[in-house]
Design an enzyme around this catalytic site. Structure first.
Site, mmCIF file in Angstrom:
data_model
loop_
_atom_site.group_PDB
_atom_site.id
_atom_site.type_symbol
_atom_site.label_atom_id
_atom_site.label_comp_id
_atom_site.label_asym_id
_atom_site.label_seq_id
_atom_site.Cartn_x
_atom_site.Cartn_y
_atom_site.Cartn_z
ATOM 1 N N PRO A 1 0.796 -1.213 0.000
ATOM 2 C CA PRO A 1 0.000 0.000 0.000
ATOM 3 C C PRO A 1 0.823 1.254 0.000
ATOM 4 O O PRO A 1 1.543 1.544 0.942
ATOM 5 C CB PRO A 1 -0.741 -0.098 1.314
ATOM 6 N N GLU A 2 0.681 1.999 -1.042
ATOM 7 C CA GLU A 2 1.138 3.379 -1.032
ATOM 8 C C GLU A 2 -0.134 4.223 -1.025
ATOM 9 O O GLU A 2 -1.228 3.688 -0.908
ATOM 10 C CB GLU A 2 2.019 3.658 -2.252
ATOM 11 N N HIS B 1 -4.556 -15.595 8.388
ATOM 12 C CA HIS B 1 -4.081 -14.213 8.444
ATOM 13 C C HIS B 1 -5.203 -13.188 8.552
ATOM 14 O O HIS B 1 -4.981 -12.001 8.374
ATOM 15 C CB HIS B 1 -3.196 -13.922 7.237
ATOM 16 N N ARG C 1 2.104 -10.733 6.474
ATOM 17 C CA ARG C 1 3.432 -10.397 6.991
ATOM 18 C C ARG C 1 3.381 -9.672 8.332
ATOM 19 O O ARG C 1 4.399 -9.538 9.001
ATOM 20 C CB ARG C 1 4.194 -9.551 5.959
ATOM 21 N N LYS D 1 19.537 18.666 1.515
ATOM 22 C CA LYS D 1 19.702 17.213 1.600
ATOM 23 C C LYS D 1 20.919 16.743 0.816
ATOM 24 O O LYS D 1 21.243 17.264 -0.235
ATOM 25 C CB LYS D 1 18.446 16.510 1.066
#
Length: 293
Positions: A2-3, A104, A123, A166
């Site tokens: 998931p983004e 799960h 996971r 940065k």
DNA sequence: ACGCGGCCCTGCATGC
DNA sequence: TGCATGCAGGGCCGCG
């Protein structure tokens, strides 16, 4: 999975089943996900009406009538299914599309709307936490998050400012949730490709010496907006674990131009390059060395 | 102070 | 077929 686009897709799928509905019963079927569940986790949810379901970066946030907020993160492999309560009694219906058993299915919310909402996460990098809304701004999980990439605060000037000092690559900077919150490996690769910028480029090159945004920064913001909006429209990208809450696949993976396309021809008009892959900060970067500079 | 690698966990593809 | 290895969309932690 998931983004931001996947999380937003999940939010839109959960919203009709959750908003305005009461959590009649909450089940936490094991002691922990990424972290142990709070001792009062289910107690603070049960009996509560969900007044709204929002998203911040890759977090889902359910507002409860009590004044608490349920924070949910999908980690790498988390997914939600929304079923009618009756269907949970039908063998097969309850199962995650990729799971042969329920091993799960870690969290279940039984809603007064008649929906059963099932969180599956093989996971277990995902997690859930209930916090008081008035403590939101002190919440460590949310504290350092940068601007929403689709929000008004995120523009070329702001991106340039936060990259100006940065010393990292542009790829690493965009993955840093403090710089911009919600991008992950896929959409960073895709946005850099669309902006024709090299993932190896120094992040600081987005700003002039006076900290003004360069044209590169403007191009990049435009690319980020475009790729996220297109991916949300497509229901996110389904590579392995992502499903919409209906169980349907997202289909933005078919629109990837570089991610997972090592060895393929560059799709940029007139470019004869080949998509390459290399490891950057321990993660795969896909790009076209010929047109990303 | 900040950037980087290790690590959490399971499942899957690959190669021997 | 079976086993070992490496890799996966995230992000916290400790080290230098």
């Amino acid at each position: 999975m998931p983004e931001l686009p996947e999380v937003e897709t999940v939010r839109r799928g959960l919203q009709p089943a959750m908003e305005g509905s009461k959590i009649i019963k909450a089940e936490a079927r094991r002691a922990d996900l990424r972290f142990p569940f709070q001792k009062d986790f289910t107690a603070r949810l049960e009996g509560q009406t969900v007044t709204g379901l929002g998203r911040r970066a890759k977090y889902l946030m359910a507002d409860l009538a009590s004044g608490d907020v349920l924070l949910m993160h999908l980690g790498m492999s988390g997914s939600f299914r929304v079923l009618k309560e009756d269907d949970t009694q039908t063998p097969g219906q309850f199962h995650h599309p990729r799971s042969e058993d329920r091993a799960h299915d870690h969290v279940v919310f039984h809603m007064s709307s008649g929906a059963a909402i099932i969180f599956n996460d093989p996971r277990r990098f995902g997690y859930m936490k209930v916090i008081a809304r008035k403590a939101l701004e002190d919440e460590p999980l949310l504290k350092g998050l940068g601007p929403e990439p689709l929000g008004n605060a995120f523009d070329a000037a702001m991106l340039a400012r936060s990259c100006a000092n940065k010393k990292t690559s542009l790829k690493a900077a965009l993955l840093d949730q403090r710089v911009v919150a919600g991008l992950g490996n896929i959409y960073v690769c895709e946005a850099l490709f669309r902006a024709h910028l090299s993932p190896r480029r120094l992040a600081a090159t987005l700003a002039t010496k006076k900290n003004e945004p360069t044209d590169h920064a403007k191009r990049l913001v435009t690319a980020i907006h475009a790729v996220l909006n297109q991916a949300i429209k497509a229901g996110g990208s389904s590579l392995r674990d992502h499903r919409q809450t209906s169980g349907e696949l997202g289909y933005f993976q078919h629109s990837f131009q570089v991610y997972d396309r090592e060895g393929e021809k560059c799709q940029s008009g007139g470019c004869s390059g080949i998509v390459k892959r290399f490891t950057q900060n321990g993660r795969s970067t896909f790009w076209c060395p010929k047109c990303q500079k």
